[in-house]
Design a protein around this motif. Structure first.
Motif, PDB file in Angstrom:
ATOM      1  N   PRO A  36     -27.288  21.651  25.393  1.00 29.96           N
ATOM      2  CA  PRO A  36     -27.317  20.137  25.072  1.00 29.96           C
ATOM      3  C   PRO A  36     -27.094  20.057  26.440  1.00 29.96           C
ATOM      4  CG  PRO A  36     -25.882  21.179  23.145  1.00 29.96           C
ATOM      5  CD  PRO A  36     -26.172  22.397  24.501  1.00 29.96           C
ATOM      6  N   LEU A  37     -26.179  20.159  27.189  1.00 24.99           N
ATOM      7  CA  LEU A  37     -26.511  19.276  28.751  1.00 24.99           C
ATOM      8  C   LEU A  37     -27.337  19.555  29.247  1.00 24.99           C
ATOM      9  CD1 LEU A  37     -22.762  20.030  29.544  1.00 24.99           C
ATOM     10  CD2 LEU A  37     -23.369  17.787  29.243  1.00 24.99           C
ATOM     11  N   LEU A  38     -28.441  20.669  29.058  1.00 29.78           N
ATOM     12  CA  LEU A  38     -29.207  20.856  29.894  1.00 29.78           C
ATOM     13  C   LEU A  38     -31.299  19.750  29.457  1.00 29.78           C
ATOM     14  CD1 LEU A  38     -29.247  25.080  30.574  1.00 29.78           C
ATOM     15  CD2 LEU A  38     -28.849  22.837  32.559  1.00 29.78           C
ATOM     16  N   MET A  39     -30.668  20.200  28.917  1.00 32.35           N
ATOM     17  CA  MET A  39     -31.312  18.748  27.597  1.00 32.35           C
ATOM     18  C   MET A  39     -31.304  17.898  28.215  1.00 32.35           C
ATOM     19  SD  MET A  39     -31.876  20.155  24.216  1.00 32.35           S
ATOM     20  CE  MET A  39     -33.150  19.610  23.147  1.00 32.35           C
ATOM     21  N   ALA A  40     -30.255  17.687  28.266  1.00 34.69           N
ATOM     22  CA  ALA A  40     -29.444  15.885  28.816  1.00 34.69           C
ATOM     23  C   ALA A  40     -30.406  15.411  29.566  1.00 34.69           C
ATOM     24  CB  ALA A  40     -28.125  15.439  28.278  1.00 34.69           C
ATOM     25  N   THR A  47     -22.444  13.137  30.592  1.00 34.88           N
ATOM     26  CA  THR A  47     -22.294  14.106  30.385  1.00 34.88           C
ATOM     27  C   THR A  47     -21.144  14.589  30.161  1.00 34.88           C
ATOM     28  OG1 THR A  47     -22.222  15.142  32.746  1.00 34.88           O
ATOM     29  CG2 THR A  47     -21.094  16.298  31.282  1.00 34.88           C
ATOM     30  N   ALA A  48     -19.893  12.349  29.535  1.00 38.45           N
ATOM     31  CA  ALA A  48     -18.823  13.209  29.179  1.00 38.45           C
ATOM     32  C   ALA A  48     -18.832  12.783  27.350  1.00 38.45           C
ATOM     33  CB  ALA A  48     -17.370  12.216  29.574  1.00 38.45           C
ATOM     34  N   ALA A  49     -20.409  12.544  26.863  1.00 31.10           N
ATOM     35  CA  ALA A  49     -20.715  11.802  25.910  1.00 31.10           C
ATOM     36  C   ALA A  49     -20.351  13.071  25.357  1.00 31.10           C
ATOM     37  CB  ALA A  49     -21.698  10.905  25.908  1.00 31.10           C
ATOM     38  N   TYR A  50     -21.260  13.724  25.548  1.00 35.51           N
ATOM     39  CA  TYR A  50     -21.250  15.063  24.997  1.00 35.51           C
ATOM     40  C   TYR A  50     -20.579  16.257  24.964  1.00 35.51           C
ATOM     41  CZ  TYR A  50     -26.549  14.825  24.642  1.00 35.51           C
ATOM     42  OH  TYR A  50     -28.025  14.635  24.765  1.00 35.51           O
ATOM     43  N   ILE A  51     -19.069  15.985  25.799  1.00 34.12           N
ATOM     44  CA  ILE A  51     -17.881  16.595  26.061  1.00 34.12           C
ATOM     45  C   ILE A  51     -16.992  15.409  24.831  1.00 34.12           C
ATOM     46  CG2 ILE A  51     -15.830  16.943  27.082  1.00 34.12           C
ATOM     47  CD1 ILE A  51     -17.033  16.763  29.311  1.00 34.12           C
ATOM     48  N   ALA A  52     -17.244  14.350  24.719  1.00 29.91           N
ATOM     49  CA  ALA A  52     -16.335  14.133  23.489  1.00 29.91           C
ATOM     50  C   ALA A  52     -16.688  14.030  22.472  1.00 29.91           C
ATOM     51  CB  ALA A  52     -16.452  12.146  24.092  1.00 29.91           C
ATOM     52  N   GLU A  53     -18.181  14.757  21.973  1.00 33.33           N
ATOM     53  CA  GLU A  53     -18.852  15.521  20.771  1.00 33.33           C
ATOM     54  C   GLU A  53     -17.876  16.058  20.112  1.00 33.33           C
ATOM     55  OE1 GLU A  53     -22.945  15.731  20.762  1.00 33.33           O
ATOM     56  OE2 GLU A  53     -23.218  13.180  20.487  1.00 33.33           O
ATOM     57  N   THR A  54     -16.921  16.695  21.161  1.00 34.08           N
ATOM     58  CA  THR A  54     -16.477  17.728  20.899  1.00 34.08           C
ATOM     59  C   THR A  54     -14.953  17.355  20.191  1.00 34.08           C
ATOM     60  OG1 THR A  54     -15.397  18.242  22.803  1.00 34.08           O
ATOM     61  CG2 THR A  54     -17.647  19.414  22.192  1.00 34.08           C
ATOM     62  N   GLY A  55     -14.686  16.533  20.203  1.00 34.90           N
ATOM     63  CA  GLY A  55     -13.787  15.266  19.559  1.00 34.90           C
ATOM     64  C   GLY A  55     -12.709  15.706  20.489  1.00 34.90           C
ATOM     65  N   ARG A  56     -13.094  15.732  21.718  1.00 40.01           N
ATOM     66  CA  ARG A  56     -12.005  15.123  22.706  1.00 40.01           C
ATOM     67  C   ARG A  56     -12.063  14.042  23.180  1.00 40.01           C
ATOM     68  NH1 ARG A  56     -13.839  20.024  23.600  1.00 40.01           N
ATOM     69  NH2 ARG A  56     -12.129  21.067  24.409  1.00 40.01           N
ATOM     70  N   GLY A  57     -10.546  13.205  23.298  1.00 40.78           N
ATOM     71  CA  GLY A  57     -10.616  11.735  23.942  1.00 40.78           C
ATOM     72  C   GLY A  57     -11.744  11.950  24.861  1.00 40.78           C
ATOM     73  N   TRP A  58     -12.240  10.288  25.092  1.00 41.42           N
ATOM     74  CA  TRP A  58     -12.714  10.034  26.050  1.00 41.42           C
ATOM     75  C   TRP A  58     -12.523   9.269  27.884  1.00 41.42           C
ATOM     76  CZ3 TRP A  58     -17.320   9.394  26.763  1.00 41.42           C
ATOM     77  CH2 TRP A  58     -17.670   8.379  28.238  1.00 41.42           C
ATOM     78  N   PHE A  59     -11.395  10.087  27.900  1.00 43.61           N
ATOM     79  CA  PHE A  59     -10.532   9.437  29.204  1.00 43.61           C
ATOM     80  C   PHE A  59     -10.114  11.366  29.963  1.00 43.61           C
ATOM     81  CE2 PHE A  59      -8.972   5.655  28.203  1.00 43.61           C
ATOM     82  CZ  PHE A  59      -9.745   4.944  28.845  1.00 43.61           C
ATOM     83  N   GLU A  60     -10.206  12.372  28.702  1.00 47.32           N
ATOM     84  CA  GLU A  60     -10.265  13.521  29.137  1.00 47.32           C
ATOM     85  C   GLU A  60     -11.480  13.772  29.564  1.00 47.32           C
ATOM     86  OE1 GLU A  60      -8.421  17.820  26.725  1.00 47.32           O
ATOM     87  OE2 GLU A  60      -9.005  15.879  25.786  1.00 47.32           O
ATOM     88  N   SER A  61     -12.362  13.777  28.559  1.00 43.89           N
ATOM     89  CA  SER A  61     -14.354  13.700  28.493  1.00 43.89           C
ATOM     90  C   SER A  61     -14.034  13.541  29.561  1.00 43.89           C
ATOM     91  CB  SER A  61     -15.038  13.384  27.477  1.00 43.89           C
ATOM     92  OG  SER A  61     -14.475  14.036  26.239  1.00 43.89           O
ATOM     93  N   LEU A  62     -13.990  12.221  30.244  1.00 40.01           N
ATOM     94  CA  LEU A  62     -14.499  11.932  31.772  1.00 40.01           C
ATOM     95  C   LEU A  62     -14.128  12.563  32.634  1.00 40.01           C
ATOM     96  CD1 LEU A  62     -14.806   7.875  31.573  1.00 40.01           C
ATOM     97  CD2 LEU A  62     -17.020   9.250  32.666  1.00 40.01           C
ATOM     98  N   LYS A  63     -12.570  13.000  32.555  1.00 38.22           N
ATOM     99  CA  LYS A  63     -11.973  13.742  34.137  1.00 38.22           C
ATOM    100  C   LYS A  63     -12.930  15.133  33.944  1.00 38.22           C
ATOM    101  CE  LYS A  63      -7.970  16.187  34.730  1.00 38.22           C
ATOM    102  NZ  LYS A  63      -6.306  15.643  33.928  1.00 38.22           N
ATOM    103  N   ILE A  64     -12.978  16.343  32.404  1.00 45.15           N
ATOM    104  CA  ILE A  64     -13.684  16.996  32.533  1.00 45.15           C
ATOM    105  C   ILE A  64     -15.179  17.654  33.039  1.00 45.15           C
ATOM    106  CG2 ILE A  64     -14.788  19.278  30.681  1.00 45.15           C
ATOM    107  CD1 ILE A  64     -12.603  18.407  29.237  1.00 45.15           C
ATOM    108  N   ALA A  65     -15.886  15.949  32.881  1.00 47.71           N
ATOM    109  CA  ALA A  65     -17.303  15.553  33.700  1.00 47.71           C
ATOM    110  C   ALA A  65     -17.398  15.250  34.840  1.00 47.71           C
ATOM    111  CB  ALA A  65     -17.487  14.245  32.785  1.00 47.71           C
ATOM    112  N   ARG A  66     -15.865  14.275  35.697  1.00 40.91           N
ATOM    113  CA  ARG A  66     -15.908  14.872  37.188  1.00 40.91           C
ATOM    114  C   ARG A  66     -15.825  15.887  37.745  1.00 40.91           C
ATOM    115  NH1 ARG A  66     -12.930  10.136  36.838  1.00 40.91           N
ATOM    116  NH2 ARG A  66     -15.165   8.418  36.656  1.00 40.91           N
ATOM    117  N   GLN A  67     -14.382  16.327  36.974  1.00 39.48           N
ATOM    118  CA  GLN A  67     -14.097  17.594  37.302  1.00 39.48           C
ATOM    119  C   GLN A  67     -15.476  18.809  38.188  1.00 39.48           C
ATOM    120  OE1 GLN A  67     -11.010  19.692  34.942  1.00 39.48           O
ATOM    121  NE2 GLN A  67     -11.209  21.113  36.786  1.00 39.48           N
TER     122      GLN A  67
END
Length: 243
Positions: free
Chosen positions: A52-56, A82-102
């Motif tokens: 899904p990320l590659l498609m995005a 990227t964080a929006a797709y990560i957040a769809e897996t149930g993670r919190g928004w700030f955690e999702s942003l951190k993962i995306a940035r990392q």
């Protein structure tokens, strides 16, 4: 100066801003590799999210959509998407942003080992325009640090007077970004041209009431630069005249 592109004439031009990715820099392979690496790294932590990320990102196998996220979005916008797709897996928004940035950071470190090359003729065109007395700048959706690294890497300092990227503030196609860039360069928008490879470049400059919008499509897809006053396929189609 008067600038000619084919049969189109732009009068009383004092400055030109260029986009970086896809305009001065042949960044397709670099951007595709960046997106693929980021998607793999994130998929290793969150299985199933890679495709899904590659498609995005606008990546399909070995092709990159030149109108897609990875090609035209700012780094901040890419992080948020990227964080929006990560957040769809149930993670919190700030955690999702951190993962995306990392993982985007990690992917950049990997792909930066093979920088994208200049398009053919880029250096010569910049030299010619600068020697004619035009002020030149780069206005890119890449970060300001990336733009400055690009200018330094290819020794463009003698020709490029202003290097502006998108960090936390204004982003394309906001016309305020173009107006700000003109202020930094010390010119008015009505005497400044924008050269870019995306609809966002055209919209930004048009709404800022720039002197004109030159759409360049090295990949021969004029739809990518809808709204351009003229479409070119090589930078050396930009010609100068004092008359």
């Amino acid at each position: 100066m008067n600038i000619y592109c084919g049969n189109v004439k732009f009068e009383n031009i004092q400055a030109i801003f260029f986009d970086k990715n896809g305009t001065l820099e042949d960044s397709e392979v670099y951007l595709r590799s960046l997106g693929q690496k980021a998607a793999r790294l994130i998929d290793a932590q969150i299985p199933g999210i890679g495709e899904p990320l590659l498609m995005a990102y606008g990546i399909n196998g070995n092709t990159l959509d030149h109108t897609g996220l990875m090609a035209v979005a700012s780094r901040r916008e890419t992080e948020i998407a990227t964080a929006a797709y990560i957040a769809e897996t149930g993670r919190g928004w700030f955690e999702s942003l951190k993962i995306a940035r990392q993982y985007l950071d990690e992917a950049e470190k990997y792909t930066n080992t093979t920088p994208a090359p200049l398009f053919p003729g880029t250096l010569e065109v910049l030299q010619s325009l600068s020697s004619a007395g035009l002020k030149l700048g780069i206005l890119s959706a890449a970060t300001t640090a990336e733009v400055k690294d690009f200018v330094a890497r290819y020794q463009l300092t003698d020709y490029i007077q202003t290097s502006i990227g998108v960090d936390e503030g204004l982003s394309k196609p906001d016309p305020a970004l173009f107006i700000h860039a003109c202020q930094v360069l010390g010119v008015e928008a009505k005497h400044t041209l924008m050269v870019g490879d995306s609809v966002g470049d055209m919209q930004m400059a048009c709404h800022a009431q720039a002197a004109g919008c030159i759409g360049i499509t090295w990949v021969n897809k004029p739809d990518n630069v809808k709204g351009a006053d003229v479409v070119i396929h090589r930078l050396d189609e930009i010609q100068i005249s004092s008359q």
